[in-house]
Enzyme design. Structure first.
Site, short mmCIF file in Angstrom:
data_model
loop_
_atom_site.label_atom_id
_atom_site.label_comp_id
_atom_site.label_asym_id
_atom_site.label_seq_id
_atom_site.Cartn_x
_atom_site.Cartn_y
_atom_site.Cartn_z
N SER A 255 0.74 -1.12 -0.07
CA SER A 255 -0.08 0.00 -0.08
C SER A 255 1.04 1.23 -0.10
O SER A 255 1.66 1.30 -0.90
CB SER A 255 -0.95 -0.01 1.20
OG SER A 255 -2.24 0.61 0.82
N LYS A 259 4.26 1.92 -2.20
CA LYS A 259 4.59 3.33 -3.09
C LYS A 259 6.19 3.63 -2.58
O LYS A 259 6.90 3.97 -3.45
CB LYS A 259 3.61 4.48 -2.62
CG LYS A 259 2.13 4.52 -2.82
CD LYS A 259 1.45 5.48 -2.52
CE LYS A 259 -0.19 5.59 -1.82
NZ LYS A 259 -1.17 4.62 -2.58
N TRP A 346 -9.87 0.12 -5.37
CA TRP A 346 -9.25 1.67 -5.03
C TRP A 346 -7.82 1.93 -5.68
O TRP A 346 -7.47 2.85 -6.16
CB TRP A 346 -9.45 1.72 -3.55
CG TRP A 346 -9.10 2.96 -2.67
CD1 TRP A 346 -7.90 3.11 -1.89
CD2 TRP A 346 -9.58 4.34 -2.92
NE1 TRP A 346 -8.13 4.22 -1.44
CE2 TRP A 346 -8.92 5.07 -1.85
CE3 TRP A 346 -10.59 4.81 -3.80
CZ2 TRP A 346 -9.20 6.54 -1.99
CZ3 TRP A 346 -10.75 6.28 -3.67
CH2 TRP A 346 -10.01 7.11 -2.78
N HIS A 396 -7.33 -5.96 -0.13
CA HIS A 396 -6.30 -5.09 -0.17
C HIS A 396 -5.50 -5.65 1.28
O HIS A 396 -5.92 -5.60 2.50
CB HIS A 396 -6.61 -3.70 0.19
CG HIS A 396 -5.59 -2.82 0.39
ND1 HIS A 396 -4.89 -2.27 -0.76
CD2 HIS A 396 -5.08 -1.79 1.32
CE1 HIS A 396 -3.90 -1.31 -0.35
NE2 HIS A 396 -4.10 -1.14 1.04
#
Ligand code: GCU
Length: 417
Positions: A255, A259, A346, A396
């Site tokens: 998540s 990044k 998302w 997720h």
């Protein structure tokens, strides 16, 4: 209508619950979130292999200067520039056990003290005992404190609370050790607190401020930059650690920390492999698809993850000088893994796949196969070329299935070095 006391109380509870769940849903998925593939705008991605002077480049130019141009674009418009200044650092072995995990691993806990103020970051490391030489390793930041990674009572709980081993499923430590991999981790908040009102006063940023500076300038690093810096500093320490082979370290993150892993791997070529787990918007997903989370969704709650310059691209993704296929291409020719999950709309799974696919021409410059010839695979059907990709069925998260792929991929690319 007359209601009994208990019916009244129950209806209040139901109404409060409904309001709470609606506001939670809104907080997570704003009303303007697009999940309709037919509403994805037409877009042209910025060219990867055409330089700033409009000249098509090959491998030599890529290595010579084009890669640097792309890196600068990400510094200027997305994550901000990481300071080059090296802080003085002192490492202290706080705790060691050569008989951890029932004798299968050596556990080390090391405090790194940075700068004059001695800013402290705690690294937790496990290395397999059953190894014939220095071990390859996975390195990743954790969300909830080092003690959340495994139930081991000896893990220091510095400044954190919560249950020991609460997120052990996301780390699969025992499996890693059995497979011959070390694991190193640090709590992200120790590098820069991710507290949703980050004012850059309490993390690592102030150690780099000029006189009278109180926040980063518009092109300077935000929290993702700081976290990525932290990962490189752990790698510095691993280079001094004889039990680990620092030339075979995979940087991994989930998540927002996915990044971060991508930005760390893009900037620091010492990372031998990069793994992005469900990193989504600002990570592996293509901005220009405007599917799922978008820049304007992030800026209000977590704009501090990025540099100030990034804020101007809210609702203007098409004006960005980069897109995320370019970030992924900065990992080439090193092995890269991008993972998505079916219910994680998302994070735009398709956008994550496409970024990996469109990063592939840079791999091809090195005669390495990427994903150019592939379509996004069906759930739970991984593709492993020099780029790995899978779409796990589920939410997720980081699961055993994800790690199974990362380990197989690492066996293929890190063990043979
Ligand atoms: C939020 C945020 C995402 C991020 C995620 C996480 O959902 O919008 O961008 O990846 O948190 O880090 O868990």
């Amino acid at each position: 209508m007359v209601m009994s006391r208990s019916a009244e109380a129950l209806s209040i509870v139901v109404v409060v619950f409904l309001i709470f769940s609606v506001s939670l849903a809104e907080a997570k998925e704003p009303a303007d979130t697009n999940y309709d593939e037919s509403k994805v705008p037409e877009y042209d991605l910025p060219a990867l292999l055409v330089d700033d002077a409009d000249k098509t480049v090959g491998r030599e130019e890529w290595l010579g200067y084009r890669r640097d141009e792309v890196l600068r674009l990400f510094e200027d418009s997305v994550y901000g520039k990481t300071p080059e200044q090296r802080l003085k650092v002192r490492y202290e072995l706080v705790e060691e056990d050569r008989n951890a995990l029932e004798g299968r691993a050596t556990r080390k806990q090391v405090a790194a003290f940075f700068g004059e103020s001695g800013y402290r970051i705690d690294v937790l490391l496990y290395v397999p005992n059953d190894a014939s030489g220095p071990s390859p390793a996975f390195l990743g930041l954790n969300f909830n404190g080092n003690h959340s990674v495994h139930g081991d009572d000896a893990i220091l709980k510095r400044g954190t609370s919560g249950k020991r081993g609460a997120y052990s499923g996301r780390w699969q430590l025992e499996t890693l050790i059995k497979r011959g991999y070390a694991l190193a981790t640090v709590h992200r908040d120790q590098i820069d607190p991710d507290n949703y009102r980050n004012d850059f006063s309490d993390g690592i940023h102030p150690l780099f401020y000029k006189k009278n500076q109180v926040v980063p300038e518009s092109g300077q690093w935000g929290s993702i930059g700081a976290w990525a810096w932290g990962l490189s500093r752990v790698l510095d320490w691993l280079e001094t650690e004889a039990l680990v082979d620092a030339s075979r370290v995979a940087v991994i993150g989930h998540s927002r920390l996915g990044k971060t892993a991508l930005w760390a791997g893009a900037q620091d070529r010492r990372f031998a492999m990069v793994v992005s787990n469900d990193s989504g918007c600002g990570g592996a997903a293509l901005y220009r698809r405007c599917y799922g989370e978008r820049i304007h969704h992030m800026i209000k709650p977590v704009g501090y993850w990025f540099c100030k310059n990034h804020h101007q691209y809210q609702q203007r993704e098409h004006e960005l000088p980069v897109d995320q296929h370019m970030l992924l291409s900065l990992v080439a020719p090193r092995p890269l893994y991008v993972a998505s999950a079916t219910n994680d709309r998302w994070a735009d799974p398709k956008g994550e796949f496409l970024a990996a696919k469109y990063a592939s021409p840079v791999y091809e410059l090195f005669e390495l196969e990427g994903l150019s010839d592939y379509q996004q695979p069906s759930p739970d059907e991984p593709i492993h070329t020099r780029i790995g990709y899978h779409l796990r069925a589920g939410k997720h998260d980081v699961t055993e299935f994800d790690w199974k792929q990362y380990l197989a991929f690492a066996d293929q690319h890190l063990q043979s070095n």
